[in-house]
Design a protein around this motif. Structure first.
Motif, short mmCIF file in Angstrom:
data_model
loop_
_atom_site.label_atom_id
_atom_site.label_comp_id
_atom_site.label_asym_id
_atom_site.label_seq_id
_atom_site.Cartn_x
_atom_site.Cartn_y
_atom_site.Cartn_z
N THR A 17 -66.32 17.79 100.34
CA THR A 17 -67.14 18.99 100.58
C THR A 17 -67.19 19.38 102.05
O THR A 17 -67.02 20.55 102.39
CB THR A 17 -68.56 18.77 100.03
N LEU A 46 -64.51 22.71 93.27
CA LEU A 46 -65.83 23.02 92.72
C LEU A 46 -66.79 23.46 93.82
O LEU A 46 -67.49 24.48 93.68
CB LEU A 46 -66.40 21.82 91.96
N THR A 47 -66.84 22.74 94.91
CA THR A 47 -67.73 23.12 96.01
C THR A 47 -67.36 24.49 96.56
O THR A 47 -68.24 25.31 96.83
CB THR A 47 -67.68 22.08 97.14
N LEU A 80 -68.58 27.06 94.21
CA LEU A 80 -70.04 27.11 94.25
C LEU A 80 -70.55 27.77 95.52
O LEU A 80 -71.55 28.51 95.49
CB LEU A 80 -70.63 25.71 94.11
N LEU A 119 -70.12 31.42 94.96
CA LEU A 119 -71.18 31.88 94.05
C LEU A 119 -72.53 31.94 94.76
O LEU A 119 -73.34 32.83 94.48
CB LEU A 119 -71.27 30.96 92.83
N ALA A 140 -74.55 30.81 85.52
CA ALA A 140 -73.77 30.09 86.54
C ALA A 140 -74.45 28.78 86.91
O ALA A 140 -73.79 27.76 87.10
CB ALA A 140 -73.57 30.96 87.77
N PHE A 141 -75.78 28.79 87.02
CA PHE A 141 -76.49 27.55 87.32
C PHE A 141 -76.35 26.54 86.18
O PHE A 141 -76.16 25.36 86.41
CB PHE A 141 -77.96 27.83 87.61
N THR A 142 -76.42 27.01 84.95
CA THR A 142 -76.24 26.13 83.80
C THR A 142 -74.82 25.57 83.78
O THR A 142 -74.61 24.37 83.57
CB THR A 142 -76.52 26.90 82.49
N THR A 193 -72.88 25.13 86.27
CA THR A 193 -72.76 24.17 87.38
C THR A 193 -73.29 22.81 86.97
O THR A 193 -72.67 21.78 87.25
CB THR A 193 -73.52 24.69 88.61
N ALA A 194 -74.44 22.79 86.31
CA ALA A 194 -75.02 21.52 85.87
C ALA A 194 -74.10 20.79 84.89
O ALA A 194 -74.03 19.56 84.89
CB ALA A 194 -76.38 21.77 85.22
N ALA A 249 -70.66 21.38 84.82
CA ALA A 249 -69.37 21.16 85.48
C ALA A 249 -69.37 19.99 86.46
O ALA A 249 -68.36 19.30 86.60
CB ALA A 249 -68.93 22.43 86.20
N LEU A 250 -70.49 19.74 87.13
CA LEU A 250 -70.52 18.68 88.15
C LEU A 250 -70.10 17.31 87.60
O LEU A 250 -69.19 16.69 88.16
CB LEU A 250 -71.90 18.60 88.79
#
Length: 139
Positions: free
Chosen positions: A60, A81-82, A85, A88, A114-116, A118-119, A121-122
């Protein structure tokens, strides 16, 4: 005198977004100028040191460094991913500003989705980047 009062009323809703932009911009500027590619500038990943596995956040700081220098492809290579994000987060910030200015009535549904996402995808990203066919996701 009336004009100055009008500007103050307009500026008040933007204080929080401006503070967030200043904090985020300062962090990005710091990482852009103090290279994480050189040892000793930042602590190393404790998860990687303990397990030998890449966590979802590995790469990151280096990705942020590359973004600070305008190299989107290098940032994506270090931590896709970072990077997504962070982009976004920029769109979310613009949505926040538009809401504070009264141009929107509230948070958009895509932002909540998008927040869902992300939770979800992490942890998936964290597992995949350590599996043999997906090592291209590791920094």
């Amino acid at each position: 005198m009336r004009m100055a009062a009008g500007r103050a009323v307009l500026a008040r809703p933007l204080l929080a977004p401006a503070a967030a932009a200043a904090a985020g911009g300062s962090a990005l500027a710091w990482v852009a100028n103090v290279s994480p590619h050189e040892a000793g500038h930042y602590p190393s990943c404790a998860f990687l040191a303990l397990t030998g596995l890449q966590c979802p956040g590995c790469g990151t700081l280096r990705a942020m460094h590359e973004l600070g220098h305008g190299d989107l492809l290098a940032a994506l290579d270090l931590n896709a991913l970072t990077t997504v994000l962070l982009l976004l987060a920029g769109v979310a910030w613009l949505t926040w500003v538009r809401t504070r200015l009264g141009m929107r009535s509230g948070p958009s549904p895509w932002l909540m989705n998008a927040f869902t996402a992300t939770a979800i995808a992490l942890p998936i990203f964290g597992v995949l980047r350590n599996l043999e066919p997906f090592t291209f996701l590791a920094p």
